[in-house]
Each structure stands twice: as C-alpha cells, then as structure tokens.
Design a protein around this motif. Structure first.
Motif, PDB file in Angstrom:
ATOM      1  N   PHE A  15       0.802   5.454 -11.474  1.00  0.00           N
ATOM      2  CA  PHE A  15      -0.033   6.539 -10.978  1.00  0.00           C
ATOM      3  C   PHE A  15      -0.277   6.327  -9.486  1.00  0.00           C
ATOM      4  N   TYR A  16      -0.386   7.415  -8.767  1.00  0.00           N
ATOM      5  CA  TYR A  16      -0.687   7.338  -7.334  1.00  0.00           C
ATOM      6  C   TYR A  16      -1.920   8.188  -7.054  1.00  0.00           C
ATOM      7  N   VAL A  17      -2.933   7.568  -6.470  1.00  0.00           N
ATOM      8  CA  VAL A  17      -4.135   8.280  -6.045  1.00  0.00           C
ATOM      9  C   VAL A  17      -4.241   8.140  -4.531  1.00  0.00           C
ATOM     10  N   GLY A  18      -4.130   9.262  -3.833  1.00  0.00           N
ATOM     11  CA  GLY A  18      -4.222   9.243  -2.378  1.00  0.00           C
ATOM     12  C   GLY A  18      -5.410  10.053  -1.906  1.00  0.00           C
ATOM     13  N   HIS A  19      -5.968   9.629  -0.792  1.00  0.00           N
ATOM     14  CA  HIS A  19      -7.056  10.381  -0.159  1.00  0.00           C
ATOM     15  C   HIS A  19      -6.641  10.737   1.257  1.00  0.00           C
ATOM     16  N   SER A  20      -6.760  12.021   1.623  1.00  0.00           N
ATOM     17  CA  SER A  20      -6.551  12.463   2.999  1.00  0.00           C
ATOM     18  C   SER A  20      -5.153  12.063   3.494  1.00  0.00           C
ATOM     19  N   GLU A  21      -5.072  11.183   4.493  1.00  0.00           N
ATOM     20  CA  GLU A  21      -3.771  10.728   4.969  1.00  0.00           C
ATOM     21  C   GLU A  21      -2.940  10.121   3.846  1.00  0.00           C
ATOM     22  N   GLY A  22      -3.602   9.521   2.864  1.00  0.00           N
ATOM     23  CA  GLY A  22      -2.884   8.979   1.716  1.00  0.00           C
ATOM     24  C   GLY A  22      -2.156  10.054   0.936  1.00  0.00           C
ATOM     25  N   THR A  23      -2.685  11.292   0.959  1.00  0.00           N
ATOM     26  CA  THR A  23      -1.972  12.401   0.319  1.00  0.00           C
ATOM     27  C   THR A  23      -0.809  12.855   1.197  1.00  0.00           C
ATOM     28  N   THR A  24      -1.036  12.907   2.504  1.00  0.00           N
ATOM     29  CA  THR A  24       0.035  13.312   3.426  1.00  0.00           C
ATOM     30  C   THR A  24       1.246  12.405   3.272  1.00  0.00           C
ATOM     31  N   MET A  25       0.998  11.105   3.246  1.00  0.00           N
ATOM     32  CA  MET A  25       2.069  10.135   3.072  1.00  0.00           C
ATOM     33  C   MET A  25       2.859  10.395   1.796  1.00  0.00           C
ATOM     34  N   SER A  26       2.134  10.710   0.719  1.00  0.00           N
ATOM     35  CA  SER A  26       2.805  10.896  -0.569  1.00  0.00           C
ATOM     36  C   SER A  26       3.678  12.143  -0.560  1.00  0.00           C
ATOM     37  N   TYR A  27       3.257  13.207   0.133  1.00  0.00           N
ATOM     38  CA  TYR A  27       4.084  14.408   0.213  1.00  0.00           C
ATOM     39  C   TYR A  27       5.347  14.164   1.037  1.00  0.00           C
ATOM     40  N   VAL A  28       5.203  13.335   2.076  1.00  0.00           N
ATOM     41  CA  VAL A  28       6.375  12.960   2.866  1.00  0.00           C
ATOM     42  C   VAL A  28       7.356  12.179   1.998  1.00  0.00           C
ATOM     43  N   MET A  29       6.846  11.175   1.288  1.00  0.00           N
ATOM     44  CA  MET A  29       7.731  10.357   0.458  1.00  0.00           C
ATOM     45  C   MET A  29       8.432  11.203  -0.607  1.00  0.00           C
ATOM     46  N   ALA A  30       7.663  12.014  -1.341  1.00  0.00           N
ATOM     47  CA  ALA A  30       8.227  12.737  -2.472  1.00  0.00           C
ATOM     48  C   ALA A  30       9.183  13.852  -2.058  1.00  0.00           C
ATOM     49  N   ILE A  36      -3.832   3.059  -5.181  1.00  0.00           N
ATOM     50  CA  ILE A  36      -4.813   3.887  -4.475  1.00  0.00           C
ATOM     51  C   ILE A  36      -4.583   3.720  -2.973  1.00  0.00           C
ATOM     52  N   GLN A  37      -4.351   4.822  -2.287  1.00  0.00           N
ATOM     53  CA  GLN A  37      -4.013   4.771  -0.859  1.00  0.00           C
ATOM     54  C   GLN A  37      -5.080   5.474  -0.027  1.00  0.00           C
ATOM     55  N   HIS A  38      -5.603   4.755   0.937  1.00  0.00           N
ATOM     56  CA  HIS A  38      -6.699   5.228   1.793  1.00  0.00           C
ATOM     57  C   HIS A  38      -6.254   6.327   2.757  1.00  0.00           C
ATOM     58  N   GLY A  39      -7.222   6.878   3.453  1.00  0.00           N
ATOM     59  CA  GLY A  39      -6.965   7.925   4.427  1.00  0.00           C
ATOM     60  C   GLY A  39      -6.979   7.428   5.861  1.00  0.00           C
ATOM     61  N   LEU A  40      -7.047   8.363   6.782  1.00  0.00           N
ATOM     62  CA  LEU A  40      -6.984   8.098   8.218  1.00  0.00           C
ATOM     63  C   LEU A  40      -8.105   7.165   8.661  1.00  0.00           C
ATOM     64  N   LEU A  41      -7.742   6.138   9.461  1.00  0.00           N
ATOM     65  CA  LEU A  41      -8.688   5.180  10.038  1.00  0.00           C
ATOM     66  C   LEU A  41      -9.388   4.313   8.994  1.00  0.00           C
ATOM     67  N   SER A  42      -8.820   4.241   7.799  1.00  0.00           N
ATOM     68  CA  SER A  42      -9.490   3.532   6.717  1.00  0.00           C
ATOM     69  C   SER A  42      -8.666   2.360   6.212  1.00  0.00           C
ATOM     70  N   GLN A  43      -9.191   1.723   5.163  1.00  0.00           N
ATOM     71  CA  GLN A  43      -8.515   0.567   4.586  1.00  0.00           C
ATOM     72  C   GLN A  43      -8.894   0.450   3.122  1.00  0.00           C
ATOM     73  N   TRP A  70       3.599   0.468  17.665  1.00  0.00           N
ATOM     74  CA  TRP A  70       2.767   1.613  17.318  1.00  0.00           C
ATOM     75  C   TRP A  70       3.546   2.926  17.316  1.00  0.00           C
ATOM     76  N   GLU A  71       4.849   2.870  17.381  1.00  0.00           N
ATOM     77  CA  GLU A  71       5.655   4.091  17.383  1.00  0.00           C
ATOM     78  C   GLU A  71       5.904   4.568  15.948  1.00  0.00           C
ATOM     79  N   PHE A  72       4.823   4.992  15.317  1.00  0.00           N
ATOM     80  CA  PHE A  72       4.931   5.507  13.953  1.00  0.00           C
ATOM     81  C   PHE A  72       3.814   6.517  13.712  1.00  0.00           C
ATOM     82  N   THR A  73       4.007   7.319  12.666  1.00  0.00           N
ATOM     83  CA  THR A  73       2.971   8.233  12.200  1.00  0.00           C
ATOM     84  C   THR A  73       2.960   8.148  10.674  1.00  0.00           C
ATOM     85  N   TRP A  74       2.274   9.103  10.051  1.00  0.00           N
ATOM     86  CA  TRP A  74       2.290   9.133   8.593  1.00  0.00           C
ATOM     87  C   TRP A  74       3.681   9.461   8.032  1.00  0.00           C
TER      88      TRP A  74
END
Length: 400
Positions: A166-181, A81-88, A137-141
C-alpha cells in the motif's frame, strides 16, 4: 515569501534570547528526539534502513514492523507512507500513539515504512555528490517519482517477500506517486492501492500565497536563486527548535502568530491544531527541499499543466525534443487510487482534486473529510485526524 523571511528573522532573535532562560523541565522532550527515538519512546519497535537510488541518492527509511501490543511479523501487509513538501518521516509519529497515522496503521495490523525524499533531513547523502554541491540539488519531485519511489518500493518488497504494498502519500508524496505510476507504469502492478491525502497534481485554484508569488515572478526567480547559490530551501536546524519553543509555547504572546502563519500557507482552521504541539512540530519541520522543487510547483501553477520541469527552450529541445515539457499521462495510472481531500485546503484545492479525479482511470474512493475547515496540515496533525480521516484510510486498505 517576504512574510516568511520576517517570521524567521523574528524567530531567530526571540529564540536566541529565550534559549538562555529555558528550563529543561519546560521543554517537551519530543522536540529534540529523532524519528526512531520518538517511535521507541512510545513503545513501538523501530528499524532504520538505507536505500540507494539508481542516480546515487542515499535515502533513509524508518520501519515500524508491528504494533505496540503485538510481536508477530506475519500476515502484515507493508505500507509506505510518504511525506509532503518540506517534511520528513516524523510527521507520521509526532502526534503520538492513537493520533499519529504511523502508529494507527501499525496497531491495525500493517508493516509500516516511513519514507524520506532526497534532500530532507534524513536523505542528504549521495554516492559521489555532497549537499554543498549545487549539482546535488538539481532535482524536483520528478526525480523523486522516477528514482526514489521505485528504489524504495523494490527494497520494501524484497525485504518483506511481498509482491505488492500500500502507498499512502501526502501532498508532494502524492505528486511523486503520480509521476512514478505514469512514467514507470510497471510499478502500478506493485501497488495494492495508492491512497492520496491532499492530492497535488493540478494547482490552478491553489490559494497558497508563497507559491503564487513564485509563479508570478516566473523565470526571474529561478535565475535569481541560481545566481545567489540558493540551491536548498529551509533546511532544518537547531534554530527552528528554539523558534518553536520561544515563540509557540503555551502562554507565549506570539503563539497565535505561529498558528496563523501555518494557516496562511495551508488554510485557516484554529479548531484542529493543538497549538501546544507546534514547538514539537518545529523540532522536526521544516526538513529542507531543493529550490528547484518549489520552482517546479510554481511552473505547474503558471502553465496550468501537470508536466515535467521547464528548463528553458534550448534545454527542453535537447531533453524532450520539444520547446515545452511533456505532460504526465495520468491515464497510465492503473493502480487503484483513493483521493482524500479537505474543503479548506489552500494547496490541494477541491476543484483541482475534482479535475484529477476525472483524469484517473481507477478511482476507488473520493472522500471529502467531514469537517469543512480541515486544511492541508490537518492531514498530519489534526487533533481528531483519526476519526475524521485515518479510520477511512484503514477502511479502504482493509478492503484491498
């Protein structure tokens, strides 16, 4: 953005004054507990794991290997389970048993792993760099998708002996998964299903004011933050614990301000947010993110394209061989994808989710939450999230 600063300053003053008069019995103890402490408090087993990425970031995972009423580790498919922006990671346990997704999945028979993206409260270490360094800090999603998720997925599969998760992403967690896949398509074969809560790829219809302000300012914002040394945005501190209690506790005259500020960013809905939980939530969030991550989202808004980070003409030519960054090829995402969205989500607007659906080749579920006021943070903290959303998540996972 200005309103955010005003609220933070006001919170600092009110929180500092109120802190002296807070009686210990008045504070919900969950405000001050870490993610592992929360999990243990409510009777669940918990483990902590460290994962080092290919580019040197050291990430922390928390694991709930089985449910509260079971001790068996066998036949439990892993889920990240992967959190979203500004989260943990605490987002998925902070609401407590029978309400939080982390516990619900553990009780449903899954081996639950809670991720923490680089730069947040739990993942502020590197093999050679320190958070005080601008280079850290030179990184993004983009980097989170290309480096963080593959490292974490490989680690989980090695530890569990499974071939897929299984992968469950929320918000930024979904963005990350689309980048990876899309950028590392071999990882599609390691996913049983990719479940996207409040999916964020396209942002043409987003209504979130602070991202739209950043997008309208364009390159000037990036130049200004770099000149001011603003490499990190909203790292967590004890100040937020004080703010959350002083401003947002029950019977506080400012409690409605807390709720309305959250709604301004994520979509208005007073029905599903239990205002008494805001002090606990603020004891954990915001958890910090690189300023460049926000700028990357702003670039998506301004360009109307889901593409890599725009470094400027010269650096783009060097890195990409083009003056504009390349777009992510979503057709490469062959893993089964479930899209789950809310009608009242200011960030993941339904029209943008519909656009994403048409671009993905293997959508197995397209689920609109059956509450037209369901917003972006309701995916984590809604009072009735189990019946409105999480039961559907479990249903999709059980079928795959």
């Amino acid at each position: 953005m200005a309103s955010l600063i005003v609220v933070l300053l006001f919170g600092f003053l009110a929180g500092s004054q109120a802190a002296q008069s807070i009686e210990p019995r008045e504070r919900n103890p969950d405000i001050d507990l870490t993610t592992p402490e929360l999990i243990a408090k409510y009777g669940y087993p918990v483990e902590s794991h460290m994962v080092t990425t290919e580019d040197g970031y050291i990430l922390t995972l928390q694991r709930i290997p089985y449910g509260r009423n079971s001790t068996s580790r066998t036949n439990r498919p892993p889920v990240l389970i992967q959190h979203g922006l500004l989260s943990q990671s605490s987002d998925w346990v902070v609401m407590g048993p029978e309400k939080a997704l982390g516990y619900i999945l553990a009780d449903a028979g899954y081996d639950v792993w809670l991720g923490n993206a680089r730069g947040n409260t739990w993942s502020r270490k590197h093999t050679t760099l320190k958070p005080s360094s601008a280079k850290f800090w030179e990184f993004t999603w983009h980097e989170m998708g290309v480096y963080d998720l593959p490292a974490v997925i490989d680690y989980i599969l090695e530890k569990t002996g499974e071939e897929k998760l299984f992968y469950v992403g929320h918000s930024e967690g979904t963005t990350m998964s689309y980048v990876m896949a899309s950028e590392r398509p071999e990882y599609n074969d390691k996913l049983r299903a990719l479940i996207s809560l409040a999916p964020v790829a396209h942002l043409s219809h987003t209504k979130t004011p602070f991202l739209k302000v950043i997008a309208s300012a364009g390159d000037q914002i990036g130049w200004l933050t770099k000149m001011m040394g603003m490499n990190e945005f909203l790292p967590h501190s004890y100040l937020y614990n004080l703010m959350g209690y002083a401003l947002c506790k029950d019977k506080a005259i400012t409690q409605e301000i807390c709720s309305n500020f959250i709604f301004l960013i994520c979509g208005f809905d007073s029905k599903e947010l239990d205002a008494s939980m805001i002090p606990v939530i603020m004891g954990h969030d915001p958890a910090g993110v690189s300023t460049r991550t926000l700028l990357h989202y702003a670039q998506v808004i301004k360009s109307g394209k889901f593409r890599q980070y725009n470094h400027g003409l010269l650096k783009n030519l060097i890195l990409y061989g083009s003056v504009v960054p390349p777009q992510y090829d979503l057709k490469k995402i062959t893993a089964p994808v479930a899209l789950m969205y809310g009608q009242n989500d200011f960030l993941a607007d339904p029209e943008d989710v519909a656009t994403l659906k048409e671009e993905l080749p293997n959508v197995i579920s397209y689920y609109k939450v059956k509450d037209d006021q369901f917003n972006h943070v309701d995916f984590m903290w809604a009072t009735h999230a189990k019946t409105l959303l999480y039961d559907e998540v479990v249903s999709v996972m059980n079928k795959h």
